[in-house]
Design a protein around this motif. Structure first.
Motif, PDB file in Angstrom:
ATOM      1  N   PHE A  35     -14.451  12.430  11.362  1.00  0.00           N
ATOM      2  CA  PHE A  35     -14.369  11.416  12.404  1.00  0.00           C
ATOM      3  C   PHE A  35     -13.846  12.005  13.711  1.00  0.00           C
ATOM      4  O   PHE A  35     -14.137  11.500  14.789  1.00  0.00           O
ATOM      5  CB  PHE A  35     -13.525  10.218  11.960  1.00  0.00           C
ATOM      6  N   ILE A  36     -13.077  13.096  13.631  1.00  0.00           N
ATOM      7  CA  ILE A  36     -12.595  13.750  14.849  1.00  0.00           C
ATOM      8  C   ILE A  36     -13.708  14.580  15.469  1.00  0.00           C
ATOM      9  O   ILE A  36     -13.907  14.574  16.683  1.00  0.00           O
ATOM     10  CB  ILE A  36     -11.355  14.621  14.550  1.00  0.00           C
ATOM     11  N   LYS A  37     -14.485  15.263  14.627  1.00  0.00           N
ATOM     12  CA  LYS A  37     -15.600  16.057  15.139  1.00  0.00           C
ATOM     13  C   LYS A  37     -16.684  15.176  15.764  1.00  0.00           C
ATOM     14  O   LYS A  37     -17.410  15.615  16.648  1.00  0.00           O
ATOM     15  CB  LYS A  37     -16.223  16.886  14.019  1.00  0.00           C
ATOM     16  N   ALA A  38     -16.795  13.946  15.325  1.00  0.00           N
ATOM     17  CA  ALA A  38     -17.842  13.051  15.808  1.00  0.00           C
ATOM     18  C   ALA A  38     -17.664  12.690  17.279  1.00  0.00           C
ATOM     19  O   ALA A  38     -18.636  12.470  17.987  1.00  0.00           O
ATOM     20  CB  ALA A  38     -17.876  11.780  14.964  1.00  0.00           C
ATOM     21  N   SER A  39     -16.446  12.646  17.744  1.00  0.00           N
ATOM     22  CA  SER A  39     -16.170  12.280  19.130  1.00  0.00           C
ATOM     23  C   SER A  39     -15.760  13.530  19.912  1.00  0.00           C
ATOM     24  O   SER A  39     -14.765  14.180  19.582  1.00  0.00           O
ATOM     25  CB  SER A  39     -15.039  11.254  19.174  1.00  0.00           C
ATOM     26  N   ARG A  40     -16.520  13.876  20.935  1.00  0.00           N
ATOM     27  CA  ARG A  40     -16.239  15.077  21.725  1.00  0.00           C
ATOM     28  C   ARG A  40     -14.850  15.038  22.362  1.00  0.00           C
ATOM     29  O   ARG A  40     -14.107  16.017  22.256  1.00  0.00           O
ATOM     30  CB  ARG A  40     -17.339  15.247  22.791  1.00  0.00           C
ATOM     31  N   HIS A  45     -12.252  15.483  19.615  1.00  0.00           N
ATOM     32  CA  HIS A  45     -12.260  16.841  19.069  1.00  0.00           C
ATOM     33  C   HIS A  45     -11.618  17.818  20.046  1.00  0.00           C
ATOM     34  O   HIS A  45     -10.862  18.716  19.632  1.00  0.00           O
ATOM     35  CB  HIS A  45     -13.691  17.277  18.725  1.00  0.00           C
ATOM     36  N   LEU A  46     -11.878  17.643  21.330  1.00  0.00           N
ATOM     37  CA  LEU A  46     -11.269  18.514  22.333  1.00  0.00           C
ATOM     38  C   LEU A  46      -9.753  18.338  22.356  1.00  0.00           C
ATOM     39  O   LEU A  46      -9.009  19.321  22.420  1.00  0.00           O
ATOM     40  CB  LEU A  46     -11.861  18.230  23.710  1.00  0.00           C
ATOM     41  N   SER A  47      -9.289  17.095  22.273  1.00  0.00           N
ATOM     42  CA  SER A  47      -7.837  16.872  22.255  1.00  0.00           C
ATOM     43  C   SER A  47      -7.229  17.420  20.965  1.00  0.00           C
ATOM     44  O   SER A  47      -6.104  17.929  20.965  1.00  0.00           O
ATOM     45  CB  SER A  47      -7.511  15.391  22.437  1.00  0.00           C
ATOM     46  N   TRP A  48      -7.961  17.341  19.862  1.00  0.00           N
ATOM     47  CA  TRP A  48      -7.508  17.924  18.586  1.00  0.00           C
ATOM     48  C   TRP A  48      -7.347  19.438  18.747  1.00  0.00           C
ATOM     49  O   TRP A  48      -6.343  19.996  18.319  1.00  0.00           O
ATOM     50  CB  TRP A  48      -8.519  17.586  17.496  1.00  0.00           C
ATOM     51  N   GLN A  49      -8.341  20.078  19.371  1.00  0.00           N
ATOM     52  CA  GLN A  49      -8.271  21.525  19.565  1.00  0.00           C
ATOM     53  C   GLN A  49      -7.103  21.904  20.464  1.00  0.00           C
ATOM     54  O   GLN A  49      -6.403  22.889  20.201  1.00  0.00           O
ATOM     55  CB  GLN A  49      -9.577  22.049  20.158  1.00  0.00           C
ATOM     56  N   GLY A  62      -4.327  20.226  20.809  1.00  0.00           N
ATOM     57  CA  GLY A  62      -3.119  20.036  20.004  1.00  0.00           C
ATOM     58  C   GLY A  62      -2.896  21.173  19.034  1.00  0.00           C
ATOM     59  O   GLY A  62      -1.775  21.680  18.903  1.00  0.00           O
ATOM     60  N   VAL A  63      -3.943  21.606  18.353  1.00  0.00           N
ATOM     61  CA  VAL A  63      -3.823  22.729  17.410  1.00  0.00           C
ATOM     62  C   VAL A  63      -3.420  23.993  18.164  1.00  0.00           C
ATOM     63  O   VAL A  63      -2.566  24.753  17.712  1.00  0.00           O
ATOM     64  CB  VAL A  63      -5.147  22.938  16.636  1.00  0.00           C
ATOM     65  N   PHE A  64      -4.020  24.207  19.339  1.00  0.00           N
ATOM     66  CA  PHE A  64      -3.679  25.391  20.122  1.00  0.00           C
ATOM     67  C   PHE A  64      -2.221  25.366  20.548  1.00  0.00           C
ATOM     68  O   PHE A  64      -1.530  26.385  20.446  1.00  0.00           O
ATOM     69  CB  PHE A  64      -4.587  25.519  21.346  1.00  0.00           C
ATOM     70  N   VAL A  65      -1.744  24.224  21.020  1.00  0.00           N
ATOM     71  CA  VAL A  65      -0.361  24.125  21.498  1.00  0.00           C
ATOM     72  C   VAL A  65       0.624  24.324  20.344  1.00  0.00           C
ATOM     73  O   VAL A  65       1.611  25.063  20.479  1.00  0.00           O
ATOM     74  CB  VAL A  65      -0.131  22.771  22.210  1.00  0.00           C
ATOM     75  N   VAL A  66       0.361  23.704  19.203  1.00  0.00           N
ATOM     76  CA  VAL A  66       1.255  23.868  18.050  1.00  0.00           C
ATOM     77  C   VAL A  66       1.246  25.334  17.590  1.00  0.00           C
ATOM     78  O   VAL A  66       2.298  25.931  17.337  1.00  0.00           O
ATOM     79  CB  VAL A  66       0.859  22.911  16.901  1.00  0.00           C
ATOM     80  N   GLY A  67       0.055  25.918  17.482  1.00  0.00           N
ATOM     81  CA  GLY A  67      -0.049  27.321  17.072  1.00  0.00           C
ATOM     82  C   GLY A  67       0.638  28.247  18.057  1.00  0.00           C
ATOM     83  O   GLY A  67       1.311  29.203  17.667  1.00  0.00           O
ATOM     84  N   LEU A  68       0.484  27.964  19.349  1.00  0.00           N
ATOM     85  CA  LEU A  68       1.134  28.775  20.378  1.00  0.00           C
ATOM     86  C   LEU A  68       2.653  28.692  20.253  1.00  0.00           C
ATOM     87  O   LEU A  68       3.351  29.699  20.360  1.00  0.00           O
ATOM     88  CB  LEU A  68       0.690  28.326  21.765  1.00  0.00           C
ATOM     89  N   GLY A  69       3.172  27.498  20.010  1.00  0.00           N
ATOM     90  CA  GLY A  69       4.620  27.351  19.828  1.00  0.00           C
ATOM     91  C   GLY A  69       5.129  28.154  18.640  1.00  0.00           C
ATOM     92  O   GLY A  69       6.170  28.815  18.728  1.00  0.00           O
ATOM     93  N   VAL A  70       4.374  28.136  17.551  1.00  0.00           N
ATOM     94  CA  VAL A  70       4.794  28.893  16.359  1.00  0.00           C
ATOM     95  C   VAL A  70       4.713  30.396  16.627  1.00  0.00           C
ATOM     96  O   VAL A  70       5.618  31.152  16.262  1.00  0.00           O
ATOM     97  CB  VAL A  70       3.943  28.484  15.134  1.00  0.00           C
ATOM     98  N   VAL A  71       3.644  30.848  17.287  1.00  0.00           N
ATOM     99  CA  VAL A  71       3.508  32.278  17.594  1.00  0.00           C
ATOM    100  C   VAL A  71       4.606  32.731  18.547  1.00  0.00           C
ATOM    101  O   VAL A  71       5.201  33.799  18.359  1.00  0.00           O
ATOM    102  CB  VAL A  71       2.104  32.585  18.165  1.00  0.00           C
TER     103      VAL A  71
END
Length: 154
Positions: free
Chosen positions: A41-46, A49-53, A55-64
Motif C-alpha cells: 500500500f505504500i508502494k502504490a502511492s508515489r 513511497h517517497l516519504s517512506w524512503q 524516513g528510512v534514509f533519515v533513520v538509517g543516517l542517524g544510526v550510521v
C-alpha cells in the motif's frame, strides 16, 4: 554502478533455467529481491513511497552517524554502522549491494583464517610476540625492581 551489474550477472549464473513457483525463473526472483521492501500500500502511492524512503534514509543516517561517533567514543561502532546499512538496505539497492559485498568479503576472510597454514603462522607470530613481551617485562623488573602501586612509599 558496476557492482550492481556484477551482482546481477553472478545471480544469473547461479540460477538455473528451470522455473520456480509462480512461473518465474530463479534469476527473476533474485532480481526482485533487490529494491524496496516497503508494504504494497505504500508502494502504490508515489508521495507515500517517497516519504517512506526519506524516513528510512533519515533513520538509517542517524544510526550510521551514531556508529561513526562510537568509533571514537565507547561503544560498538562498526556493529551500529552495519545496523544502519541494514536499515538502508530495506529500501535502497545500493545498500543491499554493499551489504552483500561485505558479507562475501567477511566469509572469504573467515575461510582464509581457518586455513591451516594461516593458523600456524598466526600461532607462531603470537608466541614470538608473547616471548618478546615477557623478555621486556623481565628486563624492566630486573633493572627497576617490582614496585607495585599499592606498596610505593610516599
Amino acid at each position: 554502478m558496476n557492482a550492481e551489474s556484477d551482482e546481477r550477472i553472478e545471480a544469473a549464473e547461479k540460477a538455473s533455467p528451470e522455473s520456480a513457483p509462480g512461473g518465474t525463473t530463479k534469476a527473476e526472483q533474485v532480481e526482485r529481491e533487490l529494491g524496496s521492501r516497503a508494504p504494497g500500500f505504500i508502494k502504490a502511492s508515489r508521495p507515500l513511497h517517497l516519504s517512506w524512503q526519506v524516513g528510512v534514509f533519515v533513520v538509517g543516517l542517524g544510526v550510521v552517524v551514531a556508529g561513526v561517533l562510537m568509533l571514537v567514543l565507547p561503544g560498538p561502532g562498526w556493529l551500529v554502522i552495519f545496523g544502519g546499512m541494514a536499515i538502508w538496505a530495506t529500501e535502497f539497492v545500493w545498500a543491499q549491494l554493499v551489504l552483500r559485498w561485505t558479507k562475501r568479503k567477511v566469509t572469504e576472510a573467515a575461510q582464509r583464517a581457518l586455513d591451516p597454514k594461516v593458523r600456524r603462522r598466526n600461532i607462531i607470530l603470537t608466541t614470538v610476540g608473547m616471548v618478546i613481551m615477557a623478555v621486556l617485562v623481565g628486563i624492566y623488573v630486573w633493572k627497576f625492581g617490582l614496585a607495585l602501586p599499592w606498596t610505593v612509599g610516599e
